[in-house]
Design a protein around this motif. Structure first.
Motif, PDB file in Angstrom:
ATOM      1  N   PHE A  41      52.719  18.915  43.367  1.00 54.14           N
ATOM      2  CA  PHE A  41      51.950  19.613  44.377  1.00 54.14           C
ATOM      3  C   PHE A  41      52.732  20.825  44.889  1.00 54.14           C
ATOM      4  O   PHE A  41      53.920  20.737  45.190  1.00 54.14           O
ATOM      5  CB  PHE A  41      51.646  18.685  45.559  1.00 54.14           C
ATOM      6  CG  PHE A  41      50.944  19.383  46.688  1.00 54.14           C
ATOM      7  CD1 PHE A  41      49.579  19.574  46.655  1.00 54.14           C
ATOM      8  CD2 PHE A  41      51.675  19.892  47.756  1.00 54.14           C
ATOM      9  CE1 PHE A  41      48.932  20.262  47.680  1.00 54.14           C
ATOM     10  CE2 PHE A  41      51.046  20.576  48.783  1.00 54.14           C
ATOM     11  CZ  PHE A  41      49.668  20.759  48.748  1.00 54.14           C
ATOM     12  N   GLY A  42      52.034  21.960  44.987  1.00 51.97           N
ATOM     13  CA  GLY A  42      52.688  23.167  45.462  1.00 51.97           C
ATOM     14  C   GLY A  42      53.566  23.830  44.430  1.00 51.97           C
ATOM     15  O   GLY A  42      54.322  24.753  44.749  1.00 51.97           O
ATOM     16  N   SER A  43      53.452  23.397  43.180  1.00 46.52           N
ATOM     17  CA  SER A  43      54.219  23.990  42.087  1.00 46.52           C
ATOM     18  C   SER A  43      53.245  24.483  41.021  1.00 46.52           C
ATOM     19  O   SER A  43      52.031  24.397  41.181  1.00 46.52           O
ATOM     20  CB  SER A  43      55.200  22.972  41.510  1.00 46.52           C
ATOM     21  OG  SER A  43      56.141  22.557  42.486  1.00 46.52           O
ATOM     22  N   THR A  44      53.781  24.979  39.916  1.00 47.17           N
ATOM     23  CA  THR A  44      52.943  25.504  38.845  1.00 47.17           C
ATOM     24  C   THR A  44      53.561  25.189  37.487  1.00 47.17           C
ATOM     25  O   THR A  44      54.692  24.668  37.396  1.00 47.17           O
ATOM     26  CB  THR A  44      52.777  27.036  38.948  1.00 47.17           C
ATOM     27  OG1 THR A  44      54.061  27.664  38.744  1.00 47.17           O
ATOM     28  CG2 THR A  44      52.205  27.449  40.298  1.00 47.17           C
ATOM     29  N   ASP A  66      48.408  24.945  34.937  1.00 47.62           N
ATOM     30  CA  ASP A  66      48.246  24.815  36.381  1.00 47.62           C
ATOM     31  C   ASP A  66      47.094  23.856  36.660  1.00 47.62           C
ATOM     32  O   ASP A  66      45.988  24.031  36.125  1.00 47.62           O
ATOM     33  CB  ASP A  66      47.926  26.168  37.017  1.00 47.62           C
ATOM     34  CG  ASP A  66      49.090  27.137  36.954  1.00 47.62           C
ATOM     35  OD1 ASP A  66      50.240  26.677  36.903  1.00 47.62           O
ATOM     36  OD2 ASP A  66      48.840  28.360  36.949  1.00 47.62           O
ATOM     37  N   CYS A  70      45.393  25.005  41.773  1.00 49.32           N
ATOM     38  CA  CYS A  70      46.812  25.368  41.861  1.00 49.32           C
ATOM     39  C   CYS A  70      47.098  26.559  40.949  1.00 49.32           C
ATOM     40  O   CYS A  70      46.420  26.772  39.945  1.00 49.32           O
ATOM     41  CB  CYS A  70      47.695  24.196  41.440  1.00 49.32           C
ATOM     42  SG  CYS A  70      47.450  22.679  42.391  1.00 49.32           S
ATOM     43  N   GLY A  71      48.119  27.313  41.308  1.00 45.48           N
ATOM     44  CA  GLY A  71      48.558  28.420  40.469  1.00 45.48           C
ATOM     45  C   GLY A  71      47.426  29.367  40.129  1.00 45.48           C
ATOM     46  O   GLY A  71      46.660  29.783  40.989  1.00 45.48           O
ATOM     47  N   VAL A 180      54.501  27.717  48.656  1.00 51.01           N
ATOM     48  CA  VAL A 180      53.354  26.809  48.570  1.00 51.01           C
ATOM     49  C   VAL A 180      52.043  27.538  48.815  1.00 51.01           C
ATOM     50  O   VAL A 180      51.046  27.320  48.103  1.00 51.01           O
ATOM     51  CB  VAL A 180      53.514  25.631  49.556  1.00 51.01           C
ATOM     52  CG1 VAL A 180      52.193  24.897  49.747  1.00 51.01           C
ATOM     53  CG2 VAL A 180      54.573  24.654  49.056  1.00 51.01           C
ATOM     54  N   LYS A 183      50.599  28.999  45.783  1.00 52.74           N
ATOM     55  CA  LYS A 183      50.473  28.148  44.600  1.00 52.74           C
ATOM     56  C   LYS A 183      49.413  27.064  44.705  1.00 52.74           C
ATOM     57  O   LYS A 183      49.126  26.386  43.710  1.00 52.74           O
ATOM     58  CB  LYS A 183      51.834  27.496  44.282  1.00 52.74           C
ATOM     59  CG  LYS A 183      52.898  28.501  43.854  1.00 52.74           C
ATOM     60  CD  LYS A 183      54.202  27.808  43.520  1.00 52.74           C
ATOM     61  CE  LYS A 183      55.247  28.801  43.030  1.00 52.74           C
ATOM     62  NZ  LYS A 183      56.535  28.143  42.692  1.00 52.74           N
ATOM     63  N   VAL A 184      48.835  26.874  45.895  1.00 55.62           N
ATOM     64  CA  VAL A 184      47.780  25.863  46.042  1.00 55.62           C
ATOM     65  C   VAL A 184      46.744  26.377  47.025  1.00 55.62           C
ATOM     66  O   VAL A 184      47.085  27.020  48.019  1.00 55.62           O
ATOM     67  CB  VAL A 184      48.362  24.501  46.490  1.00 55.62           C
ATOM     68  CG1 VAL A 184      48.996  24.592  47.864  1.00 55.62           C
ATOM     69  CG2 VAL A 184      47.298  23.415  46.468  1.00 55.62           C
ATOM     70  N   ARG A 185      45.477  26.104  46.741  1.00 47.82           N
ATOM     71  CA  ARG A 185      44.405  26.478  47.651  1.00 47.82           C
ATOM     72  C   ARG A 185      44.294  25.445  48.760  1.00 47.82           C
ATOM     73  O   ARG A 185      44.304  24.237  48.504  1.00 47.82           O
ATOM     74  CB  ARG A 185      43.073  26.550  46.885  1.00 47.82           C
ATOM     75  CG  ARG A 185      42.626  27.937  46.532  1.00 47.82           C
ATOM     76  CD  ARG A 185      43.617  28.715  45.679  1.00 47.82           C
ATOM     77  NE  ARG A 185      43.347  28.574  44.264  1.00 47.82           N
ATOM     78  CZ  ARG A 185      44.294  28.602  43.327  1.00 47.82           C
ATOM     79  NH1 ARG A 185      45.563  28.741  43.647  1.00 47.82           N
ATOM     80  NH2 ARG A 185      43.982  28.497  42.054  1.00 47.82           N
ATOM     81  N   VAL A 189      43.886  20.564  49.242  1.00 48.02           N
ATOM     82  CA  VAL A 189      44.987  19.705  49.669  1.00 48.02           C
ATOM     83  C   VAL A 189      44.504  18.323  50.088  1.00 48.02           C
ATOM     84  O   VAL A 189      45.083  17.293  49.685  1.00 48.02           O
ATOM     85  CB  VAL A 189      45.776  20.370  50.810  1.00 48.02           C
ATOM     86  CG1 VAL A 189      46.867  19.431  51.325  1.00 48.02           C
ATOM     87  CG2 VAL A 189      46.384  21.691  50.343  1.00 48.02           C
TER      88      VAL A 189
END
Length: 281
Positions: A41-44, A66, A70-71, A180, A183-185, A189
């Motif tokens: 989560f919060g990564s790509t 991704d 995300c990403g 973050v 990298k995430v909408r 979440v």
């Protein structure tokens, strides 16, 4: 088949449970068993791009993407995203790529997605490297914040989440937290976090992980060596990989050691005796 070191960027359009998804991917053709990476989560997908530069993985086919929401990936309904949705996405992407059996590496959210995928389709997975993916309720230190610090405004929740994690006293937390929001909408979440908590509390993830009929390695940062279940994992044949100078994000804090341990484990997993990797590591 031509063997290259350069990763190719491409898109995969999918429909998951009636929801349109367009995955942003990186891949490499090659020979031998593919390596599939699922990010946290919060990564790509770029967390794993350096695999193409490491001699230990030379020539191996590579695939990462991704996750929806995300990403650079797109999803027409962000509220639909959950761990079960991500598992279906992974299976659809693998089918589209024609990948039937592979070494699997998953971090955090991607580790939990990987676990559920391997539990449902163990014959597809040759080995599983779980980088602090959820296997017990205590692993929800990020995702449980959706209940511990609730906010009906998804954008405000994400901003507060970023602030809390930026100041956390762990390796790479500020580096992670500051990126973050890019990298995430925010609207993705809640579904992700609520499903992670539900599965961790109610789905016997430990039992599923230990029952997998394939070589497994659990990787964790030195700062998390107090996890209560590590000895239990080792007693059931799981290879443990403690990464020095690292917390939850070894790919940011100590990537060379992370890659070394993954390479050694995957090499050992292809040998007749799983005990070989334990002796080498």
């Amino acid at each position: 088949m031509t063997i290259t070191t350069t990763l190719t960027r491409h898109r995969i359009p999918l429909t998951i449970d009636g929801t349109e998804v367009r995955l942003s991917c990186i891949s490499r053709e090659g020979s031998g068993l593919p390596i599939v990476f699922l990010h946290g989560f919060g990564s790509t997908k770029e967390d794993y791009a350096d695999v193409a530069l490491h001699p230990a993985f030379a020539g191996r086919p590579i695939f990462a993407y991704d996750a929806p929401g995300c990403g650079e990936s797109e999803c027409s309904d962000l509220e639909k995203i959950s761990i079960p949705f991500l598992v279906k996405t992974a299976l659809a992407a693998l089918a589209q790529r024609g990948i039937e059996r592979f070494d699997l590496v998953g971090h955090s959210m991607g580790g939990l997605t990987s676990l559920m995928l391997a539990h449902q389709h163990p014959a597809m997975v040759a080995s599983f490297t779980d980088i602090e993916g959820n296997v017990a309720p205590e692993d929800c230190f990020l995702s449980r914040q959706i209940f511990l610090h609730p906010d009906e405004d998804p954008d405000q929740f994400l901003e507060d989440f970023i602030s809390r994690n930026w100041s956390a006293p762990f390796y790479s937390s500020p580096l992670y937290a500051t990126s973050v929001r890019y990298k995430v909408r925010a609207r993705a979440v809640r579904g992700i976090f609520e499903s992670m908590v539900d599965l961790s509390d109610n789905a016997d993830l430990m039992g599923k992980f230990l029952a997998l009929p394939l070589p497994r390695m659990f990787m964790y940062g030195e700062q998390n060596k107090s996890l209560s279940y590590l000895a239990h994992l080792a007693s059931h044949g799981v290879v443990l990989a403690e990464i020095p100078h690292s917390g939850h994000f070894p790919m940011y804090s100590n990537a060379p050691e992370m890659w070394r341990r993954i390479a050694a484990f995957q090499a050992g997993a292809q040998e007749p005796s799983p005990a070989t990797e334990t002796a080498r590591a």
